[in-house]
Design a protein around this motif. Sequence first.
Motif, PDB file in Angstrom:
ATOM      1  N   GLY A 288       0.713  -1.236   0.071  1.00 23.00           N
ATOM      2  CA  GLY A 288      -0.162   0.406   0.242  1.00 23.00           C
ATOM      3  C   GLY A 288       1.111   1.047  -0.271  1.00 23.00           C
ATOM      4  O   GLY A 288       2.163   1.794   0.877  1.00 23.00           O
ATOM      5  N   GLU A 289       0.649   2.212  -1.000  1.00 29.84           N
ATOM      6  CA  GLU A 289       1.131   3.839  -0.706  1.00 29.84           C
ATOM      7  C   GLU A 289       0.360   4.782  -0.893  1.00 29.84           C
ATOM      8  O   GLU A 289      -0.615   4.539  -1.692  1.00 29.84           O
ATOM      9  CB  GLU A 289       2.041   3.301  -1.833  1.00 29.84           C
ATOM     10  CG  GLU A 289       3.044   2.464  -2.543  1.00 29.84           C
ATOM     11  CD  GLU A 289       4.383   2.662  -1.134  1.00 29.84           C
ATOM     12  OE1 GLU A 289       4.033   3.696  -0.577  1.00 29.84           O
ATOM     13  OE2 GLU A 289       4.985   1.873  -0.782  1.00 29.84           O
ATOM     14  N   ASN A 290       0.619   5.885  -0.448  1.00 27.37           N
ATOM     15  CA  ASN A 290      -0.582   6.100  -0.456  1.00 27.37           C
ATOM     16  C   ASN A 290      -0.608   7.838  -1.546  1.00 27.37           C
ATOM     17  O   ASN A 290      -1.232   8.472  -2.234  1.00 27.37           O
ATOM     18  CB  ASN A 290      -0.813   8.020   1.096  1.00 27.37           C
ATOM     19  CG  ASN A 290       0.482   8.407   1.005  1.00 27.37           C
ATOM     20  OD1 ASN A 290       1.500   8.170   0.282  1.00 27.37           O
ATOM     21  ND2 ASN A 290       0.152  10.059   1.725  1.00 27.37           N
ATOM     22  N   PHE A 291       0.899   7.506  -2.262  1.00 28.97           N
ATOM     23  CA  PHE A 291       0.886   7.931  -3.239  1.00 28.97           C
ATOM     24  C   PHE A 291       2.028   6.722  -3.663  1.00 28.97           C
ATOM     25  O   PHE A 291       2.281   7.415  -5.461  1.00 28.97           O
ATOM     26  CB  PHE A 291       2.175   9.405  -2.648  1.00 28.97           C
ATOM     27  CG  PHE A 291       2.756   9.920  -4.294  1.00 28.97           C
ATOM     28  CD1 PHE A 291       1.882  10.598  -5.412  1.00 28.97           C
ATOM     29  CD2 PHE A 291       3.813  10.661  -4.039  1.00 28.97           C
ATOM     30  CE1 PHE A 291       2.347  11.843  -6.135  1.00 28.97           C
ATOM     31  CE2 PHE A 291       3.956  11.024  -5.623  1.00 28.97           C
ATOM     32  CZ  PHE A 291       3.796  11.452  -6.297  1.00 28.97           C
ATOM     33  N   GLY A 292       3.361   7.106  -3.721  1.00 29.02           N
ATOM     34  CA  GLY A 292       4.360   5.725  -4.378  1.00 29.02           C
ATOM     35  C   GLY A 292       5.601   7.117  -4.782  1.00 29.02           C
ATOM     36  O   GLY A 292       5.589   6.967  -6.350  1.00 29.02           O
ATOM     37  N   HIS A 293       6.308   7.726  -3.709  1.00 28.86           N
ATOM     38  CA  HIS A 293       7.461   8.959  -4.510  1.00 28.86           C
ATOM     39  C   HIS A 293       8.030   8.097  -5.576  1.00 28.86           C
ATOM     40  O   HIS A 293       8.798   8.153  -6.017  1.00 28.86           O
ATOM     41  CB  HIS A 293       7.989   9.625  -3.643  1.00 28.86           C
ATOM     42  CG  HIS A 293       7.399   9.911  -2.464  1.00 28.86           C
ATOM     43  ND1 HIS A 293       6.778  11.181  -2.876  1.00 28.86           N
ATOM     44  CD2 HIS A 293       6.008   9.816  -1.647  1.00 28.86           C
ATOM     45  CE1 HIS A 293       5.573  12.069  -2.230  1.00 28.86           C
ATOM     46  NE2 HIS A 293       5.705  11.040  -1.553  1.00 28.86           N
ATOM     47  N   ALA A 294       8.624   6.526  -5.017  1.00 30.84           N
ATOM     48  CA  ALA A 294       9.977   5.900  -5.260  1.00 30.84           C
ATOM     49  C   ALA A 294       9.471   5.589  -7.050  1.00 30.84           C
ATOM     50  O   ALA A 294       9.544   5.161  -8.081  1.00 30.84           O
ATOM     51  CB  ALA A 294      10.169   4.577  -4.314  1.00 30.84           C
ATOM     52  N   ILE A 295       7.616   4.963  -7.007  1.00 26.71           N
ATOM     53  CA  ILE A 295       7.130   5.036  -8.368  1.00 26.71           C
ATOM     54  C   ILE A 295       6.913   6.035  -9.170  1.00 26.71           C
ATOM     55  O   ILE A 295       7.396   6.084 -10.770  1.00 26.71           O
ATOM     56  CB  ILE A 295       5.869   4.497  -8.083  1.00 26.71           C
ATOM     57  CG1 ILE A 295       5.688   3.033  -7.536  1.00 26.71           C
ATOM     58  CG2 ILE A 295       4.865   3.663  -9.418  1.00 26.71           C
ATOM     59  CD1 ILE A 295       4.073   3.038  -6.979  1.00 26.71           C
ATOM     60  N   PHE A 296       6.451   7.055  -9.055  1.00 28.80           N
ATOM     61  CA  PHE A 296       6.759   8.572 -10.053  1.00 28.80           C
ATOM     62  C   PHE A 296       8.178   8.931 -10.359  1.00 28.80           C
ATOM     63  O   PHE A 296       8.742   9.310 -11.310  1.00 28.80           O
ATOM     64  CB  PHE A 296       6.563   9.672  -8.994  1.00 28.80           C
ATOM     65  CG  PHE A 296       7.043  11.244  -9.518  1.00 28.80           C
ATOM     66  CD1 PHE A 296       5.668  11.332 -10.421  1.00 28.80           C
ATOM     67  CD2 PHE A 296       7.482  11.708  -9.285  1.00 28.80           C
ATOM     68  CE1 PHE A 296       6.132  12.150 -11.312  1.00 28.80           C
ATOM     69  CE2 PHE A 296       8.047  12.896  -9.556  1.00 28.80           C
ATOM     70  CZ  PHE A 296       7.189  13.355 -10.339  1.00 28.80           C
TER      71      PHE A 296
END
Length: 389
Positions: A288-296
């Motif tokens: 679960g991620e609220n945003f996913g900084h590493a993905i961005f």
Amino acid sequence: MRVLILMGGYWPGHEATGPNQSLRQMCQAMCGTHEFLVLARDRPFGAAAPSAPSGSWIDQGFAKVRYTPVSATGPRDLRQVLRTTPSDVVWMNGFHDREFTLPTLLMRRLGLVPRAPAILSARGELAVGALGLKSPRKTAYQAVARGLRLLRDVWLHAASEEEAADISARAPAARGVFLARNVRRLVDPPLSRQLDAAPDDPLRIVVVGRIARVKNIDFAIRTLAHVKRAVALEIVGPVEETDYWRSCQSLIAQLPPHVRVRLVGAIPNAEIPERVAAADLFFSPTLGENFGHAIFEALSCAVPALISNRTPWKGLEAKTAGWDLPLGDPRLFAERIDALARLPATERLKWRAGARRVAERFVSGSDAVAATARMLEAAVAGAGERRTA
């Protein structure tokens, strides 16, 4: 407007991680109209020596930062700062944070510090996957928060629609919920090896993040047991849960010979974009991620992403940018890895271009700065109920 931000993870040398980059970029974008003060740890978790002097405010241009030692009883300077530093808004980070959030809520409830308007960013900690980890402690925490009504005058902040739904479903009663996305800028993709791989070279996969159960790295390793093509996985990030990493190592030892896994460990944050851009695929089966900084950041570096469907990044395959799949069967993920590995380098470039487009569209279509400003203004005014900023 003066905003006091409690962000324990913003210790010296750690500023370039995803959440801290978002904080930094928000302050840089808004410092002309807002004054930001940040209180943070003076060292990484477990470090014996401080990384910076404590006890005074350091002007970084976009914000003033004060570092504080943290002991078993909490941050040394927290109560003093809350009592003696006038602010229009106090902004806490991490719903279950025991170092800064919980002591602040308790001191507010007991009348030991001023009850300035307050915002609490959940930081993904109310997602189902995150709540399933260390659940007895979190259940007890929430019972205390409900019983003492710690959040009755606190606004909760969500960074995505999914997180807003999680908060509404699972958080103790609070003043209301704001939705304001994280402020992020595009990463300039470093030059990477995109066409120099030989046909028989292994597919280069990278995982970036702290080695902890919530990141589900063991699932990534189990996935590779089903991959038929040659792959080389690099895991970039600090070992946060030693026992969990030992279990991952046991899984790695059982992988077939055409699969290579290497722990890179923690590296300087400035080196991460280059490391990511050199990969053919970013892999994050997160719980679960609220945003996913590493993905961005991976998408921004023009690297397609293979991720779980528990993040705000949806519909990647239709955008030729990767895949967002339900957790459960690692073979689904393995099939996508093999499919990408079969593509010639020229075809993989289409997926790189698609990944970069997703990041560009996110930034160009984001009203994160304006939404954050509205959130702060509404918190000060005390306006509204459950609402979107």
